[in-house]
Design a protein around this motif. Structure first.
Motif, PDB file in Angstrom:
ATOM      1  N   ASP A 129      55.635  39.090  40.109  1.00 14.04           N
ATOM      2  CA  ASP A 129      54.861  40.249  39.640  1.00 14.04           C
ATOM      3  C   ASP A 129      54.084  39.924  38.369  1.00 14.04           C
ATOM      4  N   GLU A 130      54.630  39.048  37.531  1.00 15.82           N
ATOM      5  CA  GLU A 130      53.938  38.630  36.310  1.00 15.82           C
ATOM      6  C   GLU A 130      52.718  37.775  36.656  1.00 15.82           C
ATOM      7  N   LEU A 131      52.888  36.880  37.617  1.00 14.68           N
ATOM      8  CA  LEU A 131      51.768  36.051  38.070  1.00 14.68           C
ATOM      9  C   LEU A 131      50.653  36.922  38.642  1.00 14.68           C
ATOM     10  N   GLN A 132      51.023  37.869  39.486  1.00 16.64           N
ATOM     11  CA  GLN A 132      50.033  38.745  40.106  1.00 16.64           C
ATOM     12  C   GLN A 132      49.289  39.563  39.062  1.00 16.64           C
ATOM     13  N   LEU A 133      49.995  40.058  38.073  1.00 15.26           N
ATOM     14  CA  LEU A 133      49.359  40.845  37.017  1.00 15.26           C
ATOM     15  C   LEU A 133      48.354  40.004  36.233  1.00 15.26           C
ATOM     16  N   LEU A 134      48.739  38.799  35.846  1.00 16.13           N
ATOM     17  CA  LEU A 134      47.838  37.916  35.102  1.00 16.13           C
ATOM     18  C   LEU A 134      46.601  37.559  35.933  1.00 16.13           C
ATOM     19  N   LEU A 135      46.807  37.271  37.207  1.00 15.54           N
ATOM     20  CA  LEU A 135      45.677  36.939  38.071  1.00 15.54           C
ATOM     21  C   LEU A 135      44.751  38.135  38.247  1.00 15.54           C
ATOM     22  N   ALA A 136      45.327  39.298  38.472  1.00 15.21           N
ATOM     23  CA  ALA A 136      44.522  40.517  38.647  1.00 15.21           C
ATOM     24  C   ALA A 136      43.726  40.810  37.382  1.00 15.21           C
ATOM     25  N   ASN A 137      44.378  40.701  36.218  1.00 21.31           N
ATOM     26  CA  ASN A 137      43.709  40.976  34.945  1.00 21.31           C
ATOM     27  C   ASN A 137      42.601  39.978  34.634  1.00 21.31           C
TER      28      ASN A 137
ATOM     29  N   LEU B 262      51.433  29.246  45.322  1.00 21.10           N
ATOM     30  CA  LEU B 262      49.987  29.474  45.463  1.00 21.10           C
ATOM     31  C   LEU B 262      49.445  30.263  44.268  1.00 21.10           C
ATOM     32  N   LEU B 263      50.222  31.230  43.831  1.00 20.92           N
ATOM     33  CA  LEU B 263      49.820  32.012  42.658  1.00 20.92           C
ATOM     34  C   LEU B 263      49.786  31.122  41.411  1.00 20.92           C
ATOM     35  N   CYS B 264      50.761  30.233  41.299  1.00 18.49           N
ATOM     36  CA  CYS B 264      50.811  29.303  40.161  1.00 18.49           C
ATOM     37  C   CYS B 264      49.610  28.361  40.182  1.00 18.49           C
ATOM     38  N   GLU B 265      49.257  27.873  41.367  1.00 26.91           N
ATOM     39  CA  GLU B 265      48.080  27.007  41.485  1.00 26.91           C
ATOM     40  C   GLU B 265      46.819  27.752  41.077  1.00 26.91           C
ATOM     41  N   ALA B 266      46.704  29.003  41.520  1.00 27.65           N
ATOM     42  CA  ALA B 266      45.517  29.805  41.175  1.00 27.65           C
ATOM     43  C   ALA B 266      45.428  30.009  39.669  1.00 27.65           C
ATOM     44  N   LEU B 267      46.555  30.284  39.045  1.00 30.95           N
ATOM     45  CA  LEU B 267      46.580  30.482  37.593  1.00 30.95           C
ATOM     46  C   LEU B 267      46.240  29.171  36.875  1.00 30.95           C
ATOM     47  N   ALA B 268      46.808  28.069  37.355  1.00 31.56           N
ATOM     48  CA  ALA B 268      46.564  26.760  36.740  1.00 31.56           C
ATOM     49  C   ALA B 268      45.100  26.340  36.858  1.00 31.56           C
ATOM     50  N   GLU B 269      44.439  26.753  37.941  1.00 31.93           N
ATOM     51  CA  GLU B 269      43.026  26.424  38.112  1.00 31.93           C
ATOM     52  C   GLU B 269      42.137  27.296  37.231  1.00 31.93           C
ATOM     53  N   ARG B 270      42.594  28.483  36.911  1.00 33.89           N
ATOM     54  CA  ARG B 270      41.795  29.455  36.158  1.00 33.89           C
ATOM     55  C   ARG B 270      41.860  29.234  34.645  1.00 33.89           C
ATOM     56  N   PHE B 271      43.004  28.778  34.151  1.00 35.98           N
ATOM     57  CA  PHE B 271      43.209  28.664  32.707  1.00 35.98           C
ATOM     58  C   PHE B 271      43.520  27.232  32.290  1.00 35.98           C
ATOM     59  N   THR B 272      43.219  26.941  31.029  1.00 39.31           N
ATOM     60  CA  THR B 272      43.592  25.642  30.451  1.00 39.31           C
ATOM     61  C   THR B 272      45.093  25.639  30.161  1.00 39.31           C
TER      62      THR B 272
END
Length: 184
Positions: A132-140, A153-163
């Motif tokens: 739920d924390e991953l989803q919130l950060l990605l949504a925001n 998959l959520l972790c990969e998306a977050l890792a690709e989006r942020f430094t």
């Protein structure tokens, strides 16, 4: 001394101020998303500092794999031990890993200061978060994802989006503020 003895010394000396600071959280037995690793104690504030305890009755067999796992997520790492392991740990750990000696009188001695770890990895930092924390950060952050996506998959998306620096800050803040999590 035992692990518990060293933990008590650590709590009463080096970590005492962190327990009293509202901007810090001390977590015992923090599970990491790497090879079922777990750090004995972690301080989470503007940095994440892991403390691994090795009493004289422990072995050092797992130190290489533990340090490898801890390198992926911690800003700083210190190994807290007894005099018996001083020289072995100095030789078998990278120079950025701090070494602290505890004695039976409840005193600690800094042998080698922990330095900033420059090898953290975004994906593994993201894996410290709950779904739920991953989803919130990605949504925001405007990143599209499916609610049924697996955590990796959520972790990969977050890792690709942020430094790494940005993810470090996001993860520390989330862990520090987590309400329904064991805190010490």
């Amino acid at each position: 001394m035992t692990d518990v003895d060293i933990r008590i010394i650590l709590k009463n000396t080096l970590l005492k101020n962190y327990y009293e600071c509202s901007n810090s959280r001390v977590v015992e037995e923090l599970e990491l998303p790497i090879a079922k690793a777990r750090i004995d104690m972690a301080v989470i504030n503007g940095y994440m500092h892991g403390f691994e305890i090795k009493s004289a009755s422990d072995t050092l067999k797992r130190i290489p794999s533990q340090v490898e796992a801890y390198t992926k997520v911690f800003d700083y790492l210190s190994i807290v031990t007894e005099e018996k392991y001083r020289n072995k740990l100095l030789m078998m750990t990278p120079k950025w890993v701090g070494i602290i000696i505890c004695n039976k009188d409840g005193e600690t001695t800094l042998i080698r200061k922990a330095l900033i770890n420059k090898k953290k990895q975004s994906f593994f930092l993201a894996k410290l978060l709950w779904k739920d924390e991953l989803q919130l950060l990605l949504a925001n952050s405007g990143v599209k994802f499916n609610k049924s996506d697996r955590n990796w998959l959520l972790c990969e998306a977050l890792a690709e989006r942020f430094t790494v620096k940005e993810i470090s800050e996001l993860v520390r803040e989330q862990l520090r503020l987590r309400a329904n999590w064991k805190s010490c």
